[in-house]
Design an enzyme around this catalytic site. Structure first.
Site, PDB file in Angstrom:
ATOM      1  N   SER A  12     -10.699  61.941  38.806  1.00 54.22           N
ATOM      2  CA  SER A  12      -9.817  62.608  37.846  1.00 54.22           C
ATOM      3  C   SER A  12      -9.653  64.100  38.152  1.00 54.22           C
ATOM      4  CB  SER A  12     -10.351  62.440  36.416  1.00 54.22           C
ATOM      5  OG  SER A  12     -11.543  63.172  36.231  1.00 54.22           O
ATOM      6  N   SER A  13     -10.115  64.543  39.315  1.00 52.36           N
ATOM      7  CA  SER A  13     -10.019  65.948  39.697  1.00 52.36           C
ATOM      8  C   SER A  13      -8.749  66.216  40.507  1.00 52.36           C
ATOM      9  CB  SER A  13     -11.240  66.338  40.539  1.00 52.36           C
ATOM     10  OG  SER A  13     -11.027  67.554  41.224  1.00 52.36           O
ATOM     11  N   PRO A  14      -7.816  67.028  39.987  1.00 53.21           N
ATOM     12  CA  PRO A  14      -6.615  67.352  40.764  1.00 53.21           C
ATOM     13  C   PRO A  14      -6.945  68.011  42.095  1.00 53.21           C
ATOM     14  CG  PRO A  14      -6.296  67.979  38.470  1.00 53.21           C
ATOM     15  CD  PRO A  14      -7.751  67.622  38.635  1.00 53.21           C
ATOM     16  N   TYR A  17      -7.880  65.476  44.519  1.00 53.85           N
ATOM     17  CA  TYR A  17      -6.667  64.770  44.975  1.00 53.85           C
ATOM     18  C   TYR A  17      -6.012  65.556  46.105  1.00 53.85           C
ATOM     19  CZ  TYR A  17      -1.662  63.659  44.920  1.00 53.85           C
ATOM     20  OH  TYR A  17      -0.366  63.370  45.275  1.00 53.85           O
ATOM     21  N   SER A 172     -15.820  69.324  41.679  1.00 55.52           N
ATOM     22  CA  SER A 172     -15.068  68.418  42.547  1.00 55.52           C
ATOM     23  C   SER A 172     -13.766  69.085  42.980  1.00 55.52           C
ATOM     24  CB  SER A 172     -14.748  67.132  41.777  1.00 55.52           C
ATOM     25  OG  SER A 172     -13.839  66.315  42.470  1.00 55.52           O
TER      26      SER A 172
END
Length: 200
Positions: A12-14, A17, A172
């Site tokens: 869920s970490s942009p 990503y 993250s």
């Protein structure tokens, strides 16, 4: 063969990503493999006394803007999902199950999960959604669904998160190269220079 780069991330970490689009290419440039290691940020935040970026005054608004700007700079598709952030336990367990027998498939699955969330806005906290993503990657949907609930993969996910925290991972993405830690997608350039120079 030099040691692999380790890439710790929460789905869920942009910033994770964004890093996922560059880290394998960077590793290959220096003749290294890259080990992808999903973890859960919740316990890491608890251990470090931190809180989610989106919930922090001033910093939350900046981060939302920065994610959009970073996507434009990197020329990758991105939109802030709703809801955001979400629990990523099912996705992490599914990854570790796949990785135990098919590391390449696990990495492809991880990329698909990132894309589903940050490009497609799909709710990756839902087990059914994670299974559907896996099925689209030619995974055995029934076996994947079963693995997500199996104690061995629950324990594996917890153990990997605990091990990451014990090594000092608090956010993250987080990378290790030859024992040296780098936090953040914005450290990829520094990481590359470290590899090129042998460190300083």
């Amino acid at each position: 063969m030099p040691a692999p780069i380790e890439f710790f991330f929460d789905f869920s970490s942009p910033y994770a990503y964004f890093a996922s689009h560059r880290i394998d290419e960077l590793a290959a440039r220096f003749g290294r493999d890259c080990l992808w290691k999903p973890m859960l940020l919740g316990p890491a935040f608890k251990a470090s006394g931190n809180q989610r970026l989106i919930d922090q005054p001033l910093k939350g608004a900046y981060s939302t803007h920065d994610w959009e700007r970073m996507a434009r700079w990197m020329k990758v598709p991105y939109r802030l999902p709703e809801p955001f952030p979400v629990a990523t336990t099912s996705a992490a367990r599914a990854f570790w199950w796949l990785d135990s027998t098919e590391p390449r498939a696990a990495k492809s699955f991880a990329r698909a999960v990132f894309a589903a969330y940050f490009e497609g806005g799909r709710d990756i906290s839902a087990k059914a959604e994670v299974v559907a993503i896996g099925a689209a990657q030619a995974c055995d949907a029934q076996a994947l669904a079963a693995a997500i609930d199996e104690p061995v993969w629950k324990d594996k996910c917890r153990a990997e998160t605990d091990a990451a925290i014990a090594r000092g991972v608090f956010g993250s993405p987080f990378f290790f190269v030859d024992g040296e830690g780098f936090w953040g997608a914005d450290r990829l350039g520094m990481l590359a220079e470290w590899l090129e120079s042998g460190g300083w």
